[in-house]
Design an enzyme around this catalytic site. Sequence first.
Site, PDB file in Angstrom:
ATOM      1  N   ALA A   1     -12.095 -31.869 -25.065  1.00 40.17           N
ATOM      2  CA  ALA A   1     -11.767 -32.646 -23.868  1.00 40.17           C
ATOM      3  C   ALA A   1     -10.371 -32.288 -23.361  1.00 40.17           C
ATOM      4  O   ALA A   1      -9.565 -31.672 -24.069  1.00 40.17           O
ATOM      5  CB  ALA A   1     -11.854 -34.138 -24.182  1.00 40.17           C
TER       6      ALA A   1
ATOM      7  N   LYS B   1      -8.726 -43.909 -27.062  1.00 42.22           N
ATOM      8  CA  LYS B   1      -9.008 -45.132 -26.318  1.00 42.22           C
ATOM      9  C   LYS B   1     -10.019 -44.850 -25.210  1.00 42.22           C
ATOM     10  O   LYS B   1     -10.069 -43.695 -24.747  1.00 42.22           O
ATOM     11  CB  LYS B   1      -7.720 -45.703 -25.729  1.00 42.22           C
ATOM     12  CG  LYS B   1      -7.183 -44.873 -24.544  1.00 42.22           C
ATOM     13  CD  LYS B   1      -5.737 -45.035 -24.311  1.00 42.22           C
ATOM     14  CE  LYS B   1      -4.937 -44.191 -25.260  1.00 42.22           C
ATOM     15  NZ  LYS B   1      -5.166 -42.729 -25.136  1.00 42.22           N
TER      16      LYS B   1
ATOM     17  N   ARG C   1      -2.972 -31.558 -25.528  1.00 45.93           N
ATOM     18  CA  ARG C   1      -1.760 -32.374 -25.687  1.00 45.93           C
ATOM     19  C   ARG C   1      -1.618 -32.849 -27.126  1.00 45.93           C
ATOM     20  O   ARG C   1      -0.508 -32.951 -27.658  1.00 45.93           O
ATOM     21  CB  ARG C   1      -1.791 -33.533 -24.706  1.00 45.93           C
ATOM     22  CG  ARG C   1      -1.621 -33.061 -23.259  1.00 45.93           C
ATOM     23  CD  ARG C   1      -2.219 -34.016 -22.264  1.00 45.93           C
ATOM     24  NE  ARG C   1      -1.641 -35.346 -22.346  1.00 45.93           N
ATOM     25  CZ  ARG C   1      -2.194 -36.430 -21.800  1.00 45.93           C
ATOM     26  NH1 ARG C   1      -3.346 -36.330 -21.152  1.00 45.93           N
ATOM     27  NH2 ARG C   1      -1.616 -37.593 -21.891  1.00 45.93           N
TER      28      ARG C   1
ATOM     29  N   ILE D   1      -7.707 -33.905 -22.990  1.00 45.94           N
ATOM     30  CA  ILE D   1      -6.543 -34.437 -23.689  1.00 45.94           C
ATOM     31  C   ILE D   1      -6.211 -33.652 -24.949  1.00 45.94           C
ATOM     32  O   ILE D   1      -5.102 -33.726 -25.479  1.00 45.94           O
ATOM     33  CB  ILE D   1      -6.745 -35.930 -24.038  1.00 45.94           C
ATOM     34  CG1 ILE D   1      -5.406 -36.572 -24.429  1.00 45.94           C
ATOM     35  CG2 ILE D   1      -7.794 -36.101 -25.132  1.00 45.94           C
ATOM     36  CD1 ILE D   1      -5.467 -38.065 -24.621  1.00 45.94           C
TER      37      ILE D   1
ATOM     38  N   TYR E   1     -20.346 -31.070 -34.200  1.00 53.57           N
ATOM     39  CA  TYR E   1     -19.412 -32.061 -34.735  1.00 53.57           C
ATOM     40  C   TYR E   1     -19.708 -32.346 -36.206  1.00 53.57           C
ATOM     41  O   TYR E   1     -18.809 -32.519 -37.025  1.00 53.57           O
ATOM     42  CB  TYR E   1     -19.493 -33.353 -33.931  1.00 53.57           C
ATOM     43  CG  TYR E   1     -19.165 -33.197 -32.459  1.00 53.57           C
ATOM     44  CD1 TYR E   1     -18.083 -32.435 -32.039  1.00 53.57           C
ATOM     45  CD2 TYR E   1     -19.937 -33.832 -31.488  1.00 53.57           C
ATOM     46  CE1 TYR E   1     -17.779 -32.288 -30.695  1.00 53.57           C
ATOM     47  CE2 TYR E   1     -19.649 -33.691 -30.136  1.00 53.57           C
ATOM     48  CZ  TYR E   1     -18.564 -32.925 -29.745  1.00 53.57           C
ATOM     49  OH  TYR E   1     -18.273 -32.787 -28.410  1.00 53.57           O
TER      50      TYR E   1
ATOM     51  N   HIS F   1     -17.438 -42.677 -29.036  1.00 55.30           N
ATOM     52  CA  HIS F   1     -16.351 -42.985 -29.967  1.00 55.30           C
ATOM     53  C   HIS F   1     -16.857 -43.700 -31.216  1.00 55.30           C
ATOM     54  O   HIS F   1     -16.479 -43.354 -32.345  1.00 55.30           O
ATOM     55  CB  HIS F   1     -15.286 -43.841 -29.287  1.00 55.30           C
ATOM     56  CG  HIS F   1     -14.479 -43.091 -28.278  1.00 55.30           C
ATOM     57  ND1 HIS F   1     -13.449 -43.671 -27.564  1.00 55.30           N
ATOM     58  CD2 HIS F   1     -14.543 -41.812 -27.856  1.00 55.30           C
ATOM     59  CE1 HIS F   1     -12.923 -42.778 -26.751  1.00 55.30           C
ATOM     60  NE2 HIS F   1     -13.571 -41.641 -26.906  1.00 55.30           N
TER      61      HIS F   1
END
Length: 324
Positions: A16, A100, A21, A18, A61, A82
């Site tokens: 993803a 989150k 980062r 994010i 995964y 999640h």
Amino acid sequence: MESRKEKLRFGILSTASIVPRLIQAVQELPDVTVDAIASRDSDKAKSWAEKWDILKYYGSYEDLLADPEIDAVYVAMLNSKHYEYSKKALEAGKHVLCEKPFTLLAKEAEELFDLAKEKGLFLMEAQKSVFLPVNVRVKELLEEGKIGEVYMADFSSSFLATYDDWMGDPAQGGGPLTCSTCYMVHLARFLLGEPVTGANALCTMAQSRVDEQCSVNLSIANKILVNTRITTKVNTDHRAILYGTKGQIEIPSYWKTRKAIVTLADGTKEMLDYPCEHELQYEVAHFCQCMSQNLTESPVMTREMTVSTVKIVETLRKNNILKD
């Protein structure tokens, strides 16, 4: 050179937006490394592994979770996954840092924390805002009474919802109410140190029946009113302002801030400035510290804070999005 085996070894579930980062934040820290990454697309996992100097990649995964050399996983896929993959990771004996919103249902959050405790594993929701040095300092100033008694707070933010198709799907946890309200609730709870005693929301809806804008109101300890406005339709000011009897504190881009401005009633201003390149490093450092202490939950980003926030958002979602 220090051996990777002497460090906490992370595996990342997802490629993803994010994720880079998180990788860059880990690279800032001495005691942790990213050793594996997984995607449903093996070629994509391979390209990311090569780009970010990650030792191993997986096209599944589950294959990453079966790797005995991985100590902890970062769950970063879309919101509706999640719970499923945090549970699978815990069952595989991995410590978990979950993005989150933690889960879409409070009962799922409770189950995950129960499972982590049963297995003696550390579990935490990834909420960078409560670990940022600026926000930690703002909390100290509030506790010192710098701006007196706080009675109101305003939060505002905006983002484009066009970068992922699932953002328009309520079943996948799309929309600003589900995706972003937790930032405000967590930070308000952290800064003010009091529980939420009431919550309501208004939303404007897209044709897909996911919200495009939301306005959420909280009552904190039955005395502080907090409002957040989040939109995907226009560009707004990105900031939080806390109003006290002796002044106010403004936090620009509160979820990733490096700065804050304290303004007292007499006009005196104080600038808080804590520059850093990779803001996720603070939550990762906290995660590693908690693991080294054999904790199963964070003393900062607590089980209670996560579960109660999931419950608030779940209720608001049912009242505003999923109702017929």
